[in-house]
Design a protein around this motif. Structure first.
Motif, PDB file in Angstrom:
ATOM      1  N   UNK A  30      47.438  47.630  56.905  1.00 23.34           N
ATOM      2  CA  UNK A  30      46.027  47.773  56.525  1.00 23.34           C
ATOM      3  C   UNK A  30      45.897  47.498  55.036  1.00 23.34           C
ATOM      4  N   UNK A  31      44.999  46.589  54.707  1.00 21.32           N
ATOM      5  CA  UNK A  31      44.745  46.225  53.310  1.00 21.32           C
ATOM      6  C   UNK A  31      43.335  46.696  52.980  1.00 21.32           C
ATOM      7  N   UNK A  32      43.195  47.585  52.001  1.00 30.25           N
ATOM      8  CA  UNK A  32      41.852  48.022  51.616  1.00 30.25           C
ATOM      9  C   UNK A  32      41.330  47.150  50.476  1.00 30.25           C
ATOM     10  N   UNK A  33      40.048  47.269  50.192  1.00 30.14           N
ATOM     11  CA  UNK A  33      39.402  46.443  49.179  1.00 30.14           C
ATOM     12  C   UNK A  33      40.085  46.588  47.820  1.00 30.14           C
ATOM     13  N   UNK A  34      40.426  45.474  47.204  1.00 26.67           N
ATOM     14  CA  UNK A  34      40.999  45.474  45.863  1.00 26.67           C
ATOM     15  C   UNK A  34      42.493  45.755  45.810  1.00 26.67           C
ATOM     16  N   UNK A  35      43.106  45.959  46.971  1.00 25.39           N
ATOM     17  CA  UNK A  35      44.525  46.318  46.995  1.00 25.39           C
ATOM     18  C   UNK A  35      45.407  45.069  47.016  1.00 25.39           C
ATOM     19  N   UNK A  36      46.485  45.107  46.221  1.00 28.63           N
ATOM     20  CA  UNK A  36      47.425  43.998  46.187  1.00 28.63           C
ATOM     21  C   UNK A  36      48.769  44.500  46.718  1.00 28.63           C
ATOM     22  N   UNK A 194      38.284  39.553  40.296  1.00 25.56           N
ATOM     23  CA  UNK A 194      37.373  39.292  41.405  1.00 25.56           C
ATOM     24  C   UNK A 194      37.372  40.436  42.420  1.00 25.56           C
ATOM     25  N   UNK A 195      38.216  41.462  42.202  1.00 22.89           N
ATOM     26  CA  UNK A 195      38.257  42.595  43.126  1.00 22.89           C
ATOM     27  C   UNK A 195      38.784  42.222  44.501  1.00 22.89           C
ATOM     28  N   UNK A 196      39.525  41.116  44.542  1.00 19.14           N
ATOM     29  CA  UNK A 196      40.077  40.581  45.777  1.00 19.14           C
ATOM     30  C   UNK A 196      41.218  41.470  46.284  1.00 19.14           C
ATOM     31  N   UNK A 197      41.433  41.464  47.600  1.00 21.10           N
ATOM     32  CA  UNK A 197      42.638  42.065  48.176  1.00 21.10           C
ATOM     33  C   UNK A 197      43.638  40.950  48.387  1.00 21.10           C
ATOM     34  N   UNK A 198      44.924  41.283  48.263  1.00 20.20           N
ATOM     35  CA  UNK A 198      45.921  40.221  48.414  1.00 20.20           C
ATOM     36  C   UNK A 198      47.164  40.734  49.120  1.00 20.20           C
ATOM     37  N   UNK A 199      47.736  39.858  49.961  1.00 18.72           N
ATOM     38  CA  UNK A 199      49.044  40.091  50.566  1.00 18.72           C
ATOM     39  C   UNK A 199      49.942  38.967  50.063  1.00 18.72           C
ATOM     40  N   UNK A 200      50.955  39.338  49.281  1.00 19.32           N
ATOM     41  CA  UNK A 200      51.761  38.346  48.583  1.00 19.32           C
ATOM     42  C   UNK A 200      53.227  38.494  48.987  1.00 19.32           C
ATOM     43  N   UNK A 201      53.748  37.483  49.680  1.00 19.34           N
ATOM     44  CA  UNK A 201      55.160  37.492  50.053  1.00 19.34           C
ATOM     45  C   UNK A 201      55.980  37.016  48.869  1.00 19.34           C
ATOM     46  N   UNK A 202      57.040  37.753  48.566  1.00 17.45           N
ATOM     47  CA  UNK A 202      57.899  37.350  47.455  1.00 17.45           C
ATOM     48  C   UNK A 202      59.317  37.881  47.632  1.00 17.45           C
ATOM     49  N   UNK A 203      60.282  37.114  47.086  1.00 18.16           N
ATOM     50  CA  UNK A 203      61.670  37.604  47.016  1.00 18.16           C
ATOM     51  C   UNK A 203      61.899  38.340  45.705  1.00 18.16           C
ATOM     52  N   UNK A 204      60.924  38.200  44.784  1.00 16.24           N
ATOM     53  CA  UNK A 204      61.116  38.663  43.414  1.00 16.24           C
ATOM     54  C   UNK A 204      60.711  40.132  43.279  1.00 16.24           C
ATOM     55  N   UNK A 205      61.709  41.017  43.155  1.00 15.65           N
ATOM     56  CA  UNK A 205      61.431  42.456  43.155  1.00 15.65           C
ATOM     57  C   UNK A 205      60.708  42.904  41.895  1.00 15.65           C
ATOM     58  N   UNK A 206      60.903  42.164  40.779  1.00 16.12           N
ATOM     59  CA  UNK A 206      60.169  42.512  39.557  1.00 16.12           C
ATOM     60  C   UNK A 206      58.679  42.239  39.722  1.00 16.12           C
ATOM     61  N   UNK A 207      58.356  41.113  40.357  1.00 14.88           N
ATOM     62  CA  UNK A 207      56.945  40.816  40.611  1.00 14.88           C
ATOM     63  C   UNK A 207      56.385  41.831  41.614  1.00 14.88           C
ATOM     64  N   UNK A 208      57.168  42.145  42.644  1.00 20.08           N
ATOM     65  CA  UNK A 208      56.718  43.108  43.661  1.00 20.08           C
ATOM     66  C   UNK A 208      56.398  44.456  43.019  1.00 20.08           C
ATOM     67  N   UNK A 209      57.192  44.823  41.994  1.00 23.35           N
ATOM     68  CA  UNK A 209      57.008  46.113  41.333  1.00 23.35           C
ATOM     69  C   UNK A 209      55.672  46.192  40.601  1.00 23.35           C
ATOM     70  N   UNK A 210      55.075  45.040  40.303  1.00 26.73           N
ATOM     71  CA  UNK A 210      53.803  45.037  39.571  1.00 26.73           C
ATOM     72  C   UNK A 210      52.594  45.057  40.513  1.00 26.73           C
ATOM     73  N   UNK A 211      52.833  45.081  41.809  1.00 25.47           N
ATOM     74  CA  UNK A 211      51.715  45.152  42.754  1.00 25.47           C
ATOM     75  C   UNK A 211      51.435  46.621  43.094  1.00 25.47           C
ATOM     76  N   UNK A 212      50.371  46.872  43.846  1.00 26.29           N
ATOM     77  CA  UNK A 212      49.951  48.251  44.117  1.00 26.29           C
ATOM     78  C   UNK A 212      50.890  48.963  45.078  1.00 26.29           C
ATOM     79  N   UNK A 213      51.494  48.176  45.980  1.00 28.90           N
ATOM     80  CA  UNK A 213      52.234  48.777  47.081  1.00 28.90           C
ATOM     81  C   UNK A 213      53.175  47.715  47.616  1.00 28.90           C
ATOM     82  N   UNK A 214      54.315  48.136  48.195  1.00 29.64           N
ATOM     83  CA  UNK A 214      55.299  47.210  48.718  1.00 29.64           C
ATOM     84  C   UNK A 214      55.632  47.537  50.176  1.00 29.64           C
ATOM     85  N   UNK A 215      55.740  46.502  50.978  1.00 28.14           N
ATOM     86  CA  UNK A 215      56.209  46.683  52.351  1.00 28.14           C
ATOM     87  C   UNK A 215      57.338  45.691  52.601  1.00 28.14           C
TER      88      UNK A 215
END
Ligand code: ADP
Ligand code: ADP
Length: 226
Positions: A30-36, A194-215
């Motif tokens: 579940x992705x809520x508004x503005x969540x990355x 833009x208050x966009x929600x985003x689902x971003x696939x990455x191998x880069x754990x440093x970039x992942x650490x800068x997002x709101x949440x990780x799965x």
């Protein structure tokens, strides 16, 4: 207020054949508004498959895809295509810009296709290019741009029609680490502004650490990490 909800997503390639692959086995998100949200997964785990399903490019074998509260599985293809063009933005590892058109035109064209008047579409394209620091490259074709600039233009194109959800598959995976870092910053600014929600696939754990949440995509399911 979920903008994207995936429930019990199943996907099997080549069902019943010797090369059957059961890629997704009840994936929920579940992705809520503005969540990355960062999706971390080894190659072959099924992240492209999941992004294609969330992006209405492919259908799951079972499970539910809701965008803006609407169950899109039940909709006719024409309506799904309209949602894909209006509510969703896509970014891939490679820019996939049209080589014969300038950066500006690459961002203007999807807006024209969506019925935006040319003048307004060009103004929006210039504003987007400015916000990621490549306004002065607006009239160059993709081949004349650096890899980082090409990806910035691709981000602007993804935002062209003001989507509600951005789906990104290794958006900086093709860049050297330093460029990747700066280009990722530009993407995050654009998303936050833009208050966009985003689902971003990455191998880069440093970039992942800068997002709101990780799965993590693990054995066909999405598991919270941290
Ligand atoms: P990832 O993006 O995490 O690398 P993919 O979603 O591309 O993973 O693929 C997951 C698995 O499904 C892989 O084993 C891949 O070979 C297989 N696969 C992906 N697409 C297809 C397809 N169209 N037909 C058959 N197998 C596929
Ligand atoms: P990515 O680099 O994004 O993980 P892939 O290489 O996994 O992408 O897949 C690229 C495309 O090829 C996908 O659209 C997928 O549907 C298709 N594909 C991947 N693996 C297979 C496969 N084993 N058989 C057929 N098509 C595949």
């Amino acid at each position: 207020d979920p903008v994207l909800r995936l429930t019990g997503i199943e996907k099997v390639y080549n069902p019943g054949a010797p090369n059957e692959v059961h890629v997704l086995r009840g994936a929920d998100l579940t992705l809520v508004r503005g969540e990355v949200v960062a999706m971390v997964a080894p190659s072959g785990a099924g992240k492209s498959t999941l992004l294609h399903i969330a992006g209405l490019l492919d259908k799951p074998d079972a499970g539910r895809v809701e965008i803006g509260g609407e169950d899109v599985g039940a909709l006719p293809d024409r309506r799904r295509t309209a949602i894909r063009r209006g509510a969703l933005g896509f970014v891939y590892q490679f820019h996939h810009l049209l080589p014969e058109f300038s950066a500006l035109e690459n961002i203007t064209l999807p807006q024209l296709a969506n019925g935006t008047p040319r003048r307004q579409a060009e103004e929006r394209a210039m504003a987007l290019l400015g916000s990621v620091g490549v306004a002065e490259r607006a009239h160059h074709r993709p081949a004349a741009l650096s890899g980082g600039e090409q990806q910035r233009v691709a981000f602007c194109r993804a935002m062209a029609n003001s989507p509600r959800v951005l789906l990104a598959d290794e958006p900086t995976g093709n860049l050297d680490p330093e460029t990747s870092d700066r280009v990722f910053d530009a993407l995050m600014r654009l998303v936050r502004d833009t208050g966009l929600s985003a689902l971003i696939a990455t191998h880069n754990l440093e970039l992942a650490a800068r997002m709101d949440r990780r799965v993590r995509l693990e054995s066909g399911r999405l598991v919270a990490i941290d």
